[in-house]
Design an enzyme around this catalytic site. Structure first.
Site, PDB file in Angstrom:
ATOM      1  N   GLU A  31       0.826  -1.213   0.000  1.00  0.00           N
ATOM      2  CA  GLU A  31       0.000   0.000   0.000  1.00  0.00           C
ATOM      3  C   GLU A  31       0.855   1.255   0.000  1.00  0.00           C
ATOM      4  O   GLU A  31       0.483   2.267  -0.603  1.00  0.00           O
ATOM      5  CB  GLU A  31      -0.939  -0.002   1.199  1.00  0.00           C
ATOM      6  CG  GLU A  31      -2.116  -0.954   1.091  1.00  0.00           C
ATOM      7  CD  GLU A  31      -1.747  -2.412   1.322  1.00  0.00           C
ATOM      8  OE1 GLU A  31      -0.632  -2.684   1.840  1.00  0.00           O
ATOM      9  OE2 GLU A  31      -2.574  -3.293   1.007  1.00  0.00           O
ATOM     10  N   HIS A  75     -10.656  -6.023   7.677  1.00  0.00           N
ATOM     11  CA  HIS A  75     -11.300  -5.745   6.395  1.00  0.00           C
ATOM     12  C   HIS A  75     -12.513  -4.825   6.528  1.00  0.00           C
ATOM     13  O   HIS A  75     -12.884  -4.152   5.581  1.00  0.00           O
ATOM     14  CB  HIS A  75     -11.728  -7.048   5.719  1.00  0.00           C
ATOM     15  CG  HIS A  75     -10.589  -7.875   5.210  1.00  0.00           C
ATOM     16  ND1 HIS A  75      -9.633  -8.383   6.025  1.00  0.00           N
ATOM     17  CD2 HIS A  75     -10.258  -8.264   3.945  1.00  0.00           C
ATOM     18  CE1 HIS A  75      -8.752  -9.073   5.306  1.00  0.00           C
ATOM     19  NE2 HIS A  75      -9.105  -9.007   4.037  1.00  0.00           N
TER      20      HIS A  75
END
Length: 325
Positions: free
Chosen positions: A60, A128
């Protein structure tokens, strides 16, 4: 007018902007040939090629750094973080993205969009489902968008891609395929920073965003049938900048407010919304503002999330509480 799911509406927005502007690039983990973990970008690489829609490493921080470099050289990057819970891995880059316009005094704009799925109710794995929008609100320089329906998702995403400020665009996973709505086939924009009046009412204002808009609508129906209460619902669409004018206008009308968020009480946007009401509209109020949010604990395991997430019944109870105060 065609009907679309939120996934289809977001894909259509990406397709239209890729067609319109050759400087728009879409990238992230598995967004190319695979079409993304939720298939949001399915078919876009085949249509626009590997130089416009492409995969990145599972890093990321690299995705965020790439977005900064591309924006600085004239592109309009649209980066996907596969799940928003992993944005912490790129927060150093997010911090740089947020201050690019300030740092360069507008000479190098930051037309960056970071898309990410988030939210509960889908039995996802740990990290998540977290609602981390509160971290973004604590980072000046970012616009933070959370649509609640397909029509807004498409129009808001097109506006975000065309904006010269960085936009974090959060897509609730439970809304991706849960319903369809009419969405115009062509390009259109929904302005950032403007709330939507979902339902007019007289007794209590409920302010919500994302999936909590649907929960608020169910709660409004419950108290209308059982208590005869008339509830006004405001969908923020954008949690920064806040549409303070719309919030205060609704609270001035009903004199009572409930703010709903999926995030934990200590997180999310509710505290800032309530602070704005208290600073600028306290004399409208005939009862304290009530907040409905998740408990201040880490997100639970999947078998417990229904008990943890704010429910229509919990929102209905808060509506009754402020109505009776």
């Amino acid at each position: 007018m065609p009907e679309m799911t939120m996934i289809q509406a977001i894909r259509d927005a990406l397709r239209l902007e890729l067609e319109r502007d050759p400087n728009v690039l879409v990238f992230g983990e598995d967004v190319g040939g695979y079409g993304g973990v939720f298939r949001v970008t399915e078919g876009l690489q085949a249509q626009f090629g590997e130089t416009r829609v492409f995969d990145t490493p599972l890093a990321e921080s690299a995705i965020g750094g790439l977005a900064v470099g591309l924006a600085a050289t004239g592109f309009r990057p649209v980066a996907e973080v596969q799940f928003f819970g992993f944005v912490l891995k790129m927060f150093d880059e997010v911090n740089h993205i947020a201050r690019m316009n300030f740092r360069y005094r507008g000479r190098h704009p930051a037309p960056i969009v970071i898309r990410a799925p988030f939210g509960g109710g889908v039995r996802a794995a740990e990290h998540h489902s977290d609602s981390l929008e509160g971290l973004l609100l604590a980072t000046p320089g970012l616009k933070v968008v959370i649509p609640s329906n397909p029509y807004d998702a498409k129009g808001l995403l097109i506006s975000a891609i065309r904006d010269d400020d960085p936009v974090i665009f959060l897509e609730h996973m439970k809304l991706y395929r849960s319903f369809r709505a009419e969405v115009p086939a062509g390009a259109y924009t929904v302005p950032l920073g403007k709330a939507r009046l979902v339902r007019e009412g007289e007794d209590v204002t409920v302010i919500a965003y994302g999936a909590m808009v649907q929960a608020a609508e169910k709660a409004a129906a419950i108290v209308a049938e059982e208590d005869g209460l008339s509830v006004e619902i405001l969908d923020l669409r954008t949690v920064w900048p806040l549409d303070r004018e719309a919030i205060l206008a609704s609270v001035a009308k009903t004199n009572r407010a409930v703010v709903v968020q999926e995030a934990q009480a200590q997180a999310g946007a509710a505290a800032e919304i309530i602070a704005q009401i208290m600073e600028h509209g306290v004399y409208f109020l005939e009862a304290p503002v009530r907040r409905v949010a998740a408990p201040n604990t880490p997100y639970p395991l999947a078998q417990h999330e229904d008990d943890w997430l704010p429910s229509p019944e919990a929102i209905a109870a808060a509506i009754r509480e402020v109505a009776e105060a």
